[in-house]
Motif scaffolding. Structure first.
Motif, PDB file in Angstrom:
ATOM      1  N   GLY A  11       0.810  -1.216   0.000  1.00  8.82           N
ATOM      2  CA  GLY A  11       0.000   0.000   0.000  1.00  8.82           C
ATOM      3  C   GLY A  11       0.836   1.254   0.000  1.00  8.82           C
ATOM      4  N   MET A  12       0.126   2.373   0.105  1.00  3.68           N
ATOM      5  CA  MET A  12       0.805   3.669   0.061  1.00  3.68           C
ATOM      6  C   MET A  12       1.771   3.846   1.234  1.00  3.68           C
ATOM      7  N   ASN A  13       1.602   3.055   2.285  1.00  4.66           N
ATOM      8  CA  ASN A  13       2.569   3.154   3.392  1.00  4.66           C
ATOM      9  C   ASN A  13       3.911   2.555   2.970  1.00  4.66           C
ATOM     10  N   ASP A  14       3.897   1.636   2.000  1.00  3.67           N
ATOM     11  CA  ASP A  14       5.153   1.024   1.525  1.00  3.67           C
ATOM     12  C   ASP A  14       5.833   1.895   0.476  1.00  3.67           C
ATOM     13  N   LEU A  15       5.051   2.564  -0.323  1.00  8.24           N
ATOM     14  CA  LEU A  15       5.580   3.411  -1.411  1.00  8.24           C
ATOM     15  C   LEU A  15       4.581   4.552  -1.586  1.00  8.24           C
ATOM     16  N   ILE A  16       4.956   5.725  -1.124  1.00 13.04           N
ATOM     17  CA  ILE A  16       3.972   6.806  -1.033  1.00 13.04           C
ATOM     18  C   ILE A  16       3.953   7.703  -2.272  1.00 13.04           C
ATOM     19  N   ARG A  17       4.895   7.501  -3.198  1.00 11.06           N
ATOM     20  CA  ARG A  17       5.045   8.444  -4.322  1.00 11.06           C
ATOM     21  C   ARG A  17       3.758   8.634  -5.145  1.00 11.06           C
ATOM     22  N   PRO A  18       3.032   7.558  -5.487  1.00 15.97           N
ATOM     23  CA  PRO A  18       1.806   7.801  -6.271  1.00 15.97           C
ATOM     24  C   PRO A  18       0.809   8.663  -5.494  1.00 15.97           C
ATOM     25  N   ALA A  19       0.631   8.386  -4.189  1.00 12.67           N
ATOM     26  CA  ALA A  19      -0.342   9.157  -3.409  1.00 12.67           C
ATOM     27  C   ALA A  19       0.140  10.582  -3.164  1.00 12.67           C
ATOM     28  N   LEU A  20       1.446  10.742  -2.965  1.00 11.24           N
ATOM     29  CA  LEU A  20       1.986  12.058  -2.605  1.00 11.24           C
ATOM     30  C   LEU A  20       2.134  12.984  -3.809  1.00 11.24           C
ATOM     31  N   TYR A  21       2.635  12.428  -4.904  1.00  9.63           N
ATOM     32  CA  TYR A  21       2.928  13.273  -6.076  1.00  9.63           C
ATOM     33  C   TYR A  21       2.103  12.912  -7.305  1.00  9.63           C
ATOM     34  N   GLY A  22       1.207  11.933  -7.176  1.00 15.18           N
ATOM     35  CA  GLY A  22       0.548  11.422  -8.379  1.00 15.18           C
ATOM     36  C   GLY A  22       1.558  10.760  -9.302  1.00 15.18           C
ATOM     37  N   ALA A  23       2.624  10.201  -8.727  1.00 13.64           N
ATOM     38  CA  ALA A  23       3.730   9.670  -9.539  1.00 13.64           C
ATOM     39  C   ALA A  23       3.330   8.377 -10.258  1.00 13.64           C
TER      40      ALA A  23
ATOM     41  N   CYS B  53      -6.734   2.299   4.011  1.00 12.53           N
ATOM     42  CA  CYS B  53      -8.047   2.972   4.047  1.00 12.53           C
ATOM     43  C   CYS B  53      -7.916   4.436   3.645  1.00 12.53           C
ATOM     44  N   GLU B  54      -7.553   4.672   2.428  1.00 16.78           N
ATOM     45  CA  GLU B  54      -7.438   6.004   1.839  1.00 16.78           C
ATOM     46  C   GLU B  54      -7.728   5.856   0.350  1.00 16.78           C
ATOM     47  N   SER B  55      -8.529   6.756  -0.213  1.00 13.94           N
ATOM     48  CA  SER B  55      -8.805   6.660  -1.647  1.00 13.94           C
ATOM     49  C   SER B  55      -7.581   7.000  -2.490  1.00 13.94           C
ATOM     50  N   ALA B  56      -6.580   7.633  -1.900  1.00 16.64           N
ATOM     51  CA  ALA B  56      -5.354   7.956  -2.637  1.00 16.64           C
ATOM     52  C   ALA B  56      -4.431   6.745  -2.796  1.00 16.64           C
ATOM     53  N   ASP B  57      -4.789   5.624  -2.181  1.00 17.31           N
ATOM     54  CA  ASP B  57      -3.916   4.443  -2.205  1.00 17.31           C
ATOM     55  C   ASP B  57      -4.119   3.676  -3.516  1.00 17.31           C
ATOM     56  N   VAL B  58      -3.597   4.247  -4.579  1.00 17.03           N
ATOM     57  CA  VAL B  58      -3.822   3.721  -5.930  1.00 17.03           C
ATOM     58  C   VAL B  58      -2.471   3.597  -6.633  1.00 17.03           C
ATOM     59  N   TRP B  59      -2.200   2.445  -7.217  1.00 19.91           N
ATOM     60  CA  TRP B  59      -0.937   2.273  -7.989  1.00 19.91           C
ATOM     61  C   TRP B  59      -1.101   2.770  -9.417  1.00 19.91           C
ATOM     62  N   GLY B  60      -2.308   2.647  -9.919  1.00 19.64           N
ATOM     63  CA  GLY B  60      -2.515   3.124 -11.282  1.00 19.64           C
ATOM     64  C   GLY B  60      -3.940   2.862 -11.725  1.00 19.64           C
TER      65      GLY B  60
END
Ligand SMILES: Cc1ncc(COP(=O)(O)O)c(C=O)c1O
Length: 393
Positions: A299-311, A338-345
């Protein structure tokens, strides 16, 4: 290139885990060293990108210096084999304790970010009976044409000292007995793809500012141009090694080396991004009203770049590659947090994917594991190195 031959072994390891391709890291370091030496540039690896001990030891063993942005990074770099006199220390908010520890370690230079900090450096060095070697981190007001959150060289950013304070800074070096002027430092942003335009502008601005400080009676013996070289997130196997030659060639052609001035850089992302992959398994396939979701155990706790920067990170289904599956589908690949920003793509085209399939989230070696956290009280991802695959924690 991701070594698919090792995947059967990797499939048995508890997910999620970070996997580091140590051969690719070595090849990257060899290319970096060859290019830097041919252009007469000194490299300090930006430790913030990845602080894994084995990675740091491999980088230090190649003779590179370290660029640190906290007291703990300075201590870790020294512990992991970086020569103290090859360590630089930047950061807008250095504490007194961090400054004293770095003085004790005997680092090459502080990259000082404000006049207040300059006064504190002078004070603390005096109390310790030492001299602090100090470069001024300059805010050159240059747009590096990258994401807002990784732009650092504009007047709206908190970093560096701006032109209206140059006179006062120069005066402080003349008046304060415990700070020694080492030169100038810049770092204008990260993931810069517009290499020639942005870095040649940075060099021209550095030349002008160096002229100014020389005319104020300070010899600019060192110019550190920071990091920032971008990597190819879309096609990691097509460009596994960053364009060091383009970067250093641009610097070499544009920087003024007056009086034998030493030129330094601080790459982070371009050194370690491509050697790292985050492996995760698909927990569930959910057929929503409009979308089909692949829910992963990373999840985004392991790799936050997509959630933080839309990377963007490339996602591959390595199990399907192994099976030789051909039919493809469109998925939203999401994490379990439990966050809608937790998306890989979103709308990623992947081979038909099922529960238990192993996915690779590519180009995760920089600003990945180092930014991980335990949000939702989740466990940290493990670490596996290509030269000891199968031994994941
Ligand atoms: C002061 C400083 N130097 C170097 C770097 C490394 O930048 P990059 O990873 O883009 O090469 C950073 C990162 O933002 C930084 O803050």
């Amino acid at each position: 290139m991701l070594n698919i031959g090792q995947i059967p072994a990797l499939e048995k390891i508890r997910t999620p885990f970070y996997y580091y391709d140590m051969d690719l890291l070595k090849a990257t370091l060899d290319a970096l060293a060859a290019s830097a030496s041919s252009h007469g540039i000194e490299v300090h690896y930006a430790v913030k990108a990845n602080v894994d001990e084995r990675i740091l030891r491999m980088i230090s063993s190649c003779g590179f210096g370290a660029d640190c942005v906290s007291g703990n990074e300075v201590l870790r770099a020294a512990e992991c084999g970086f020569r103290p006199d090859n360590i630089v220390f930047a950061g807008v908010g250095k504490t007194e304790e961090e400054i004293c520890n770095a003085l004790k370690v005997g680092i090459f230079a502080f990259n000082c970010e404000s006049l207040d900090e300059l006064a504190v450096l002078n004070d603390l060095a005096g109390k310790m009976g030492m001299k602090a070697n100090v470069s001024l981190r300059i805010n050159p007001n240059i747009d590096s044409h990258t994401h807002k959150y990784i732009t650092t060289g504009l007047y709206d950013n908190k970093f560096g000292i701006a032109a209206h304070e140059f006179d006062a800074a120069a005066a402080m070096f003349r008046e304060c007995p415990n700070i020694v002027f080492n030169g100038l430092h810049f770092h204008i942003g990260s993931q810069i793809m517009d290499v020639e335009d942005v870095f040649s502008l940075e060099c021209r601005r550095a030349n002008e500012i160096a002229e100014y400080f020389e005319s104020a009676g300070l010899s600019v013996a060192n110019i550190d141009l920071g990091g920032g070289l971008g990597v190819d997130y879309a096609d990691p196997d097509g460009s596994p090694i960053a364009a060091f030659d383009r970067w250093f060639g641009t610097i070499d052609a544009n920087i003024d080396r007056k009086g034998g001035r030493r030129i330094h850089v601080e790459p982070g992302r371009s050194v370690v991004a491509q050697c790292g992959t985050l492996f995760t398994k698909v927990l569930y396939v959910k057929h929503g009203e409009r979308k089909t979701f692949l829910i992963t155990d990373a999840g985004m706790n392991d790799l936050i770049r997509p959630a933080l920067y839309g990377a963007y990170h490339k996602v591959e289904n390595v199990s399907a590659k192994f099976r030789g599956d051909a039919s493809e589908k469109v998925y939203d690949v999401v994490g379990p947090v439990c966050e809608s920003a937790d998306v890989w793509g979103e709308d990623r085209v992947l081979p038909e994917t099922g529960r238990g399939d192993l996915l690779a989230i590519r180009t995760a070696g920089a600003y990945g594991q180092v930014m991980s956290n335990r949000y939702n009280l989740r466990d940290y991802a493990g670490t596996v190195y290509s030269d000891s695959a199968g031994s994941g924690k």
